[in-house]
Design an enzyme around this catalytic site. Structure first.
Site, PDB file in Angstrom:
ATOM      1  CG  ASP A  39      -1.932   1.048   1.289  1.00 10.15           C
ATOM      2  OD1 ASP A  39      -2.728   1.089   0.346  1.00 10.15           O
ATOM      3  OD2 ASP A  39      -1.963   1.836   2.261  1.00 10.15           O
ATOM      4  CD  GLU A  63      -2.161   2.914  -3.413  1.00  5.23           C
ATOM      5  OE1 GLU A  63      -3.267   3.405  -3.637  1.00  5.23           O
ATOM      6  OE2 GLU A  63      -1.663   2.877  -2.269  1.00  5.23           O
ATOM      7  CG  ASP A 101      -8.119   3.330  -3.557  1.00  3.28           C
ATOM      8  OD1 ASP A 101      -8.896   3.316  -2.589  1.00  3.28           O
ATOM      9  OD2 ASP A 101      -6.949   2.897  -3.494  1.00  3.28           O
TER      10      ASP A 101
END
Ligand code: NOJ
Ligand code: NOJ
Length: 709
Positions: free
Chosen positions: A241, A269, A341
């Site tokens: 993340d 990410e 997201d």
């Protein structure tokens, strides 16, 4: 009796080969938001540790809805039936327990607000936070040859302004919170304001999420220990993340630690819109040098623009062209168009043909594809999300209300996931645009004599004449591999030269996808993959491809042969030999000495330890100038003096002092200097002799010196 013993042995060997997690290019990833997928265990819906955060009616989108790890396990046949070979689940570790809302509950159902990285969230596992449900899921997946990817959020604990206010625990023992932090577990900086500022990105706070200080030796050991524990529970890979917000240099050592624990695959990410992002070059450097692959955000934008908003295929084509020239291993980029997201593609354009075309593109594109749960059921919700746009967070995190295996999307995914296994061109192949217009895209993947040619017309109404198409497919007639699932037709290839055979003049039908392919037997060893692509002597690495033969051959780093751990016709696992650090073109040869194509690997000097460099009172800089560090090992850029080769840019919250965290070889003495790389590329060196530093054998280190005038 004999027969059953034999088949048990075969099954075990099969699983063992499937467990070599480094080679992910043949994987198809199914992404699950664990809470929203399937409730497999009602006893954890409203657990005693964190009561009142559950909404059985599924009307409060910020509450837990009951999905859990047992639920994922109960739906494995559905997922595997679609051809997915790996599942990415939400973070599994323990989330904060208290309501972050008012009378309307706000809970960490998304699982990115962790409180204890050392045990499992009670809503996903059981009331004692045990690993039992995770272990059961992993065991079931491995029995079916599948891999589990766990999301890992190294950047933060939980919000600093609600609920538990950032409180962090180690197996239940309190470590620190936002307001109670005697040992420097957290940074205590304001929220990030400038998302193009390298210092702010790494050291300020992301959306009120209490920001972990990875350079603190306790935090360093804690985060690496948490990953090691998940690996001990046989988790195969990690989605990392917010890697853009975690201390970049420290992450190199995190990756190195994971790869030393067990074979794994890492993808981070690094959010960015496209390849013109001011930090695009930083993302490339990060991936190429750390060994952490990235979610392909630039391609995500392009796919959404092209299939959702109606832009021309040129946007996808130029994005792939730029990225393929930048990244060492573009086939390891992890590709996606929907996620937790952003609004779903059907929100952008409620057109199921377009979704199916986008899926077909994704599954045949270079890179490792992610299917976001529910897309194969055409699920979406267009309520206005927290950013004011339709269908965004939390409304993209829909409840998985259908498991229909007969939808066209499910069938297209199944077919093309199967092709990735059957035809090496999909996972390992090159990328070539063969024909392009705004609505039509024809591209080719090739790995030696394996070829896949894909033709898409995304127009709903217009058919187009295709003339002057060439292909590397051999002469012959080809039926559509999708069997007409998306209106594809047949292709006739005639004789040409130089790998360019004419493929006739034909009309491509509206909203159609055709896939034509050939699979050839390897006549010599063909290398398609190495994983990881950076590591020190002693690390386990896998090369994959075809035609290696079943008899053991050699893997050479220069003239030094690696110790082979296992050898099959398609996969060779070996130990990085004790050679000097640097860049190698690794050479595989079969048992009779036939050489494959080489593949790049960076040999590190040693296991990595994070070290924070500070240089005080550096030479005055102009805007566009940055201070870098460069030195005598590959970790320090081997005395490189360019943006991509030196280490940096360093950060200067207290100009003219600069600092940077860098991962260095444990226990080694390194030589280094600081340089100013000016905006025009000119380099100013500090004077004097080299600085020297002995890296600690473990933990974290720090160096603090003055610029030498
Ligand atoms: C990115 C994740 O994808 C998102 O869902 C999450 O809220 C943030 N990182 C913070 O962890
Ligand atoms: C600080 C800036 O961050 C740096 O890039 C610049 O070179 C100096 N100020 C001098 O302007």
């Amino acid at each position: 009796m004999r027969i059953s013993t034999f088949s048990v042995i075969v099954a075990i060997v099969g699983v063992a080969v499937g467990l070599r997690a480094q080679d992910f290019k043949k994987q198809v990833i199914y992404q699950v938001v664990t809470d929203r997928f399937f409730d497999g265990d009602a006893t954890n819906d409203n657990p005693a540790e964190s009561p009142g955060l559950f909404d059985a009616t599924h009307t409060n989108w910020h509450a837990y809805w009951g999905g859990d790890l047992a639920g994922v396990q109960q739906k494995l046949a559905y997922i595997q039936g679609m051809g997915a070979t790996a599942i990415w689940v939400s973070p599994v570790v323990n989330n904060e327990n208290l309501n972050c809302g008012g009378s309307v509950v706000s809970a960490p159902y998304h699982a990115y607000w962790n409180r204890d990285f050392m045990n499992v969230e009670e809503h996903f596992g059981d009331n004692s936070n045990s690993f039992a449900a995770l272990d059961a899921l992993v065991t079931a997946m491995h029995a079916g040859g599948m891999k589990l990817i766990v999301d890992e959020a190294n950047n933060h604990s939980n919000p600093d302004n609600c609920g538990e206010n950032g409180a962090l625990y180690n197996q239940g023992a309190f470590m620190a919170s936002a307001a109670n932090d005697a040992n420097g577990i957290f940074h205590h900086n304001p929220d990030i304001g400038d998302f193009n500022d390298r210092y702010q990105l790494q050291y300020l706070t992301l959306d009120d999420l209490t920001d972990l200080n990875q350079e603190n030796s306790t935090v360093d050991a804690y985060l690496k220990g948490a990953a090691a524990q998940l690996q001990a529970h046989h988790v195969d890979a990690f989605r990392l993340d917010a890697v853009k917000h975690v201390t970049w240099g420290w992450e190199y050592s995190f990756a190195n630690a994971v790869f030393n624990n067990a074979p794994s695959f890492l993808y981070g990410e690094w959010m960015q819109t496209n390849t013109s992002d001011p930090l695009y070059a930083d993302s490339v450097k990060f991936a190429n040098r750390s060994g952490i692959s990235l979610l392909d955000f630039p391609l995500n934008t392009a796919i959404r623009d092209v299939f959702g908003y109606g832009n021309g295929f040129q946007e996808i084509d130029s994005t792939i062209g730029t990225e393929n020239a930048s990244f060492t291993s573009p086939n390891d980029l992890v590709t996606f168009f929907d996620s937790q997201d952003e609004s779903r593609l059907l929100t952008l354009n409620n057109n199921q043909n377009r979704l199916q075309e986008a899926l077909a593109f994704l599954l045949t594109c270079r890179g490792i594809p992610i299917v976001f749960y529910g897309d194969e059921q055409y699920l979406f919700n267009n309520s206005t999300g927290s950013d004011g746009n339709p269908g965004t967070d939390p409304y993209n995190r829909v409840w998985m209300s259908a498991f229909d295996t007969t939808t066209a999307a499910y069938k297209i995914i199944t077919k093309l996931a199967g092709l990735r296994q059957a035809n090496d061109a999909v996972g390992y192949g090159t990328w070539k645009q063969r024909w392009i217009s705004s609505d039509v895209y024809i591209y080719e993947r090739q790995f030696f004599n394996d070829v896949v040619l894909v033709a898409i017309n995304k127009s709903d109404t217009a058919s187009y004449p295709v003339t002057g198409l060439y292909t590397a497919l051999p002469v012959g007639n080809y039926t559509d591999y999708l069997g007409g699932l998306q209106s594809g037709s047949a292709l006739t290839v005639t004789a040409g030269s130089g790998g360019n055979n004419p493929a006739g003049n034909f009309t491509i039908a509206p909203h159609s996808v055709a896939v034509w392919q050939v699979q050839a037997n390897a006549t010599a060893p063909e290398v398609g993959s190495i994983g990881p692509w950076v590591g020190q002597p002693g690390m386990t690495v896998t090369i994959a491809g075809d035609g290696f033969g079943v008899v053991k051959g050699t893997v050479l780093f220069g003239s030094t042969a690696a110790a082979i751990q296992s050898w099959s016709n398609t996969s060779v696992t070996f130990t990085v030999p004790s050679v000097s650090s640097g860049s190698y073109n690794v050479q595989l040869k079969n048992s009779v000495g036939a050489a494959a194509n080489t593949i790049a690997f960076t040999v590190l000097t040693g296991k990595l330890v994070p070290v924070t460099f500070t240089v005080n009172n550096a030479t005055p800089t102009q805007p566009g100038d940055y201070i870098f560090v460069t030195g005598n090992t590959v970790e320090l850029g081997s005395w490189g003096t360019t943006f991509q080769t030196a280490v940096g840019p360093m950060l200067t919250p207290n100009y003219p002092n600069w600092f940077l965290n860098v991962s260095l070889p444990a226990g080694q003495t390194v030589q280094f200097k600081f340089i100013d790389i000016q905006g025009n590329g000119n380099v100013v060196w500090e004077n004097g002799t080299n600085h020297s530093y002995t890296v600690p054998a473990s933990g974290t280190g720090a160096v603090n010196v003055n610029w030498q005038y």
